[in-house]
Design a protein around this motif. Structure first.
Motif, PDB file in Angstrom:
ATOM      1  N   ASP A  91      65.309  41.002  69.523  1.00 27.86           N
ATOM      2  CA  ASP A  91      64.995  42.459  69.286  1.00 27.86           C
ATOM      3  C   ASP A  91      64.604  42.517  68.250  1.00 27.86           C
ATOM      4  O   ASP A  91      64.259  43.513  67.277  1.00 27.86           O
ATOM      5  N   ILE A  92      64.653  41.248  67.018  1.00 32.84           N
ATOM      6  CA  ILE A  92      65.482  41.349  66.095  1.00 32.84           C
ATOM      7  C   ILE A  92      63.528  42.159  64.903  1.00 32.84           C
ATOM      8  O   ILE A  92      64.348  42.110  63.848  1.00 32.84           O
ATOM      9  N   THR A 143      61.925  44.306  65.932  1.00 33.99           N
ATOM     10  CA  THR A 143      61.768  45.944  66.430  1.00 33.99           C
ATOM     11  C   THR A 143      63.362  46.555  65.679  1.00 33.99           C
ATOM     12  O   THR A 143      62.774  47.446  65.552  1.00 33.99           O
ATOM     13  N   GLN A 144      63.676  45.955  65.913  1.00 38.19           N
ATOM     14  CA  GLN A 144      65.069  46.526  65.366  1.00 38.19           C
ATOM     15  C   GLN A 144      65.918  44.986  64.703  1.00 38.19           C
ATOM     16  O   GLN A 144      66.651  44.481  65.089  1.00 38.19           O
ATOM     17  N   PRO A 145      66.125  44.817  63.319  1.00 40.08           N
ATOM     18  CA  PRO A 145      66.657  44.380  62.652  1.00 40.08           C
ATOM     19  C   PRO A 145      67.906  43.700  62.549  1.00 40.08           C
ATOM     20  O   PRO A 145      68.400  44.591  61.050  1.00 40.08           O
ATOM     21  N   ILE A 146      69.009  44.153  63.814  1.00 37.19           N
ATOM     22  CA  ILE A 146      70.171  44.533  63.723  1.00 37.19           C
ATOM     23  C   ILE A 146      70.402  43.161  64.423  1.00 37.19           C
ATOM     24  O   ILE A 146      70.133  43.534  65.659  1.00 37.19           O
ATOM     25  N   ASP A 169      65.150  34.520  68.856  1.00 31.36           N
ATOM     26  CA  ASP A 169      65.259  35.244  69.133  1.00 31.36           C
ATOM     27  C   ASP A 169      65.218  35.563  70.482  1.00 31.36           C
ATOM     28  O   ASP A 169      65.148  36.043  71.377  1.00 31.36           O
ATOM     29  N   GLY A 215      77.141  46.976  64.477  1.00 29.24           N
ATOM     30  CA  GLY A 215      75.262  46.704  64.634  1.00 29.24           C
ATOM     31  C   GLY A 215      74.876  46.716  63.047  1.00 29.24           C
ATOM     32  O   GLY A 215      75.125  47.232  62.544  1.00 29.24           O
ATOM     33  N   CYS A 249      73.061  45.697  59.563  1.00 29.75           N
ATOM     34  CA  CYS A 249      71.637  45.406  59.442  1.00 29.75           C
ATOM     35  C   CYS A 249      71.441  44.484  58.983  1.00 29.75           C
ATOM     36  O   CYS A 249      71.931  43.945  57.912  1.00 29.75           O
TER      37      CYS A 249
END
Length: 237
Positions: A8-9, A11-14, A39, A56, A58
């Motif tokens: 989900d990088i 939408t969520q770069p974590i 991904d 997690g 970032c």
């Protein structure tokens, strides 16, 4: 460079927890370090580490690079899970390395293992995807009853491999048409039942053999997949 997986990088770069722990605690990556992240959908990302959170971490995306699969047809391997789970895990690893689009565990009449842990197999596939420098993760389905699977198939070419020499079988390498989407059925260690074989043939599956050797379930599945790749490689030269 070691690659990481973050589905989900965009939408969520974590980085997920397990990937973050590996990057921060094991590899000692620090803020400002560059990472390569895939991904599983055909994209590679050059990223910069923003935080050193082992639960997690970032990321800042620097560049997005398309990295689609290198084979054109859709390859589905539907196989009865082996009695010993480690052999099925080995198969998933090797199929992912070679290149496959979908792996479907089949529940057959002679199956010795009725269920598998999809989460465990997916984890192995992720590792194999990263190790083999791919960015496309194969789909691993939940176990499906054999007859139910037959009814959902729409591949251009469909094959069933089994050991019954009484039925005429073609060699997979010559039966397959280069470039065609393909589904290959591989039975359990006790082979498909006669009822299953008839149902498959009635559903349009062509009986095939992988060669003159008698192969284990996981070996036959791997040889079947690799045969498709080899035929396509020769055809595309």
């Amino acid at each position: 460079m070691i690659r990481f997986f973050a589905p989900d990088i965009l939408t969520q770069p974590i980085l997920p927890a397990e990937e973050s722990a590996h990057a921060i605690r094991v590899l000692r990556r620090r803020v400002g370090d560059e990472l390569e992240v895939v991904d599983g959908n055909g994209s590679l990302y050059r990223c910069r580490l923003v935080t050193e959170d082992a639960k997690g971490a970032c990321l800042e995306i620097i560049e997005s690079i398309a990295l689609p699969k290198i084979w054109s047809p859709i390859i589905t391997i539907a196989v009865a899970p082996t009695k010993h789970s480690d052999r099925m895990e080995w198969l998933v690893e090797k199929l992912t390395e070679i290149g496959v689009d979908r792996i479907v565990p089949l529940r057959c009449e002679h199956s010795e293992r009725k269920e598998i842990k999809v989460s465990r197999l997916t984890k192995i596939a992720v590792s194999a995807m990263k190790q083999s420098l791919k960015a496309v993760l194969p789909e691993i389905s939940e176990t499906i009853v054999f007859k139910d699977f037959l009814s959902e198939q729409n591949s251009t070419e469909k094959f069933i491999g089994y050991c019954d020499s009484k039925t005429e079988r073609r060699l997979l390498a010559t039966a397959y048409t280069p470039g065609a989407d393909v589904t290959i059925l591989i039975g359990p260690e006790g082979d498909f039942s006669q009822t299953e074989i008839k149902a498959a043939v009635d559903a349009g599956f062509v009986p095939v053999t992988m060669g003159d050797n008698r192969l284990r379930t996981e070996t036959a599945a791997l040889v079947g997949c690799d045969t498709i790749h080899i035929v396509n490689q020769i055809f595309n030269k």
